[in-house]
Design an enzyme around this catalytic site. Structure first.
Site, PDB file in Angstrom:
ATOM      1  CB  SER A 268      -0.890   0.028   1.246  1.00  9.66           C
ATOM      2  OG  SER A 268      -1.718  -1.097   1.299  1.00  9.66           O
TER       3      SER A 268
ATOM      4  CG  HIS B  55      -1.988   2.861   4.777  1.00 12.27           C
ATOM      5  ND1 HIS B  55      -2.142   2.337   6.039  1.00 12.27           N
ATOM      6  CD2 HIS B  55      -1.982   1.808   3.934  1.00 12.27           C
ATOM      7  CE1 HIS B  55      -2.211   1.019   5.952  1.00 12.27           C
ATOM      8  NE2 HIS B  55      -2.119   0.674   4.688  1.00 12.27           N
TER       9      HIS B  55
ATOM     10  NE  ARG C 247       2.039   4.296   9.704  1.00 12.64           N
ATOM     11  CZ  ARG C 247       1.973   2.977   9.480  1.00 12.64           C
ATOM     12  NH1 ARG C 247       0.857   2.323   9.683  1.00 12.64           N
ATOM     13  NH2 ARG C 247       3.028   2.325   9.071  1.00 12.64           N
TER      14      ARG C 247
END
Lengths: 207, 207
Positions: A15, A41, A38
């Site tokens: 990812s 994500h 993040r």
């Protein structure tokens, strides 16, 4: 469209590689990049590459506070649920959330203010370094701004990422005006998972 | 930009009015509208007005199941934390999340699959009506799809709203192919708060 088996341990890395690729040649500050990626994500929303505002040196400051066992104050149980409490505990820290305390609800009702605002007053009494991770309630940020102005609270840092419509944009702008180290998701977007993710990204990129 | 005081009890109504206004003259199905608006309220992301796909009659079917005390299966503790468990309990229902069970982690590790996939097998053993609310793990949806195909599970409904990059889009498309009543957030977006919000929106709009 085919499903390709990806081993559980490789899903996150894959990812992150997709996110890095889609960010293209965009230059990110090396300390901020792990946090921005993040959050993308967590949300699948590349708007956060533009929305997230970091005050000078905030990543170092927050990581140093975590290393000293900082208390994290969350404004929702959802945000607390999403934080890596085990990793935090390895530094001696923990997460507080006053929202569901019964006396907080009662006091909020009698004063006609939100539970989030009352929770910030409770948090002002926590000793040691405190990092606020606010993903839901703009009223928490407004109360924090007032308490900072009155000299009643001295947070180590504020993660100001509420999501929503009423006073959300405005409350985040207040935090941007303070001298308190901050990470702010400018605009309407954010949320409890974003707050939790920023804490986790700090934990995972501790030098 | 000024902060205007909004009484705690009016924040949500005012947010919803802003959302309705910004949706403009867009025509929403009256049963789907409360769910779409509440998801936008949770995310501040109007993409969900386009992304959310409802199978025929799914709102009625899920609300009827909730009325009969359906078990909600969540794939994260965050989603569970965000659901109105009190309201759910008033109909005799509750939320299960197998992710943090220690034996689930052990089994996932030994089989080289995700905890989410093992959790779905556990969920297959729950008696009575079951609604899956999956906001995180595409592997949960892939496992559900397989279990449905094998006749090993007969969910009342699936809320398929994981967020992310690896197999997320594809896993949601699998659920769209099933005959199981579903609400799917097509594309990469979604998340635990979206899963929780859809359950809450169903609860709050029970006829």
């Amino acid at each position: 469209m085919d499903i390709k088996f990806v081993a559980p341990g490789e899903i996150e890395a894959q990812s992150m590689a997709m996110i890095t690729k889609e960010l293209g040649d965009r230059e990110l500050d090396p300390k901020e990049a792990p946090i921005i990626k993040r959050v993308i994500h967590t949300t699948a929303d590349f708007d956060f590459a533009d929305n997230l505002v970091f005050s000078d040196g905030v990543v170092d400051i927050l990581q140093e506070a975590i290393r000293r066992g900082a208390t994290i104050v969350a404004d929702t149980e959802m945000a607390r649920a999403g934080m890596n409490k085990k990793k935090l505990a390895s530094f001696g820290g923990h997460v507080e959330c006053f929202m569901s305390h019964q006396d907080v609800a009662a006091e909020a009702k009698s004063r006609g203010i939100t539970r989030a605002a009352v929770s910030m007053e409770r948090a002002a009494e926590i000793p040691g370094p405190v990092i606020f991770a606010i993903g839901n309630a703009p009223t928490a940020l407004i109360k924090l701004y007032d308490l900072i102005g009155e000299g009643r609270i001295h947070p180590t840092g504020i993660i100001a990422v509420p999501v929503g419509f009423v006073n959300v944009v405005e409350a985040k702008e207040l935090i941007l005006r303070t001298n308190v180290p901050h990470i702010v998701a400018r605009g309407r977007k954010g949320g409890s998972p974003v707050a939790a993710t920023i804490i986790n990204a700090l934990l995972y990129s501790m030098p």
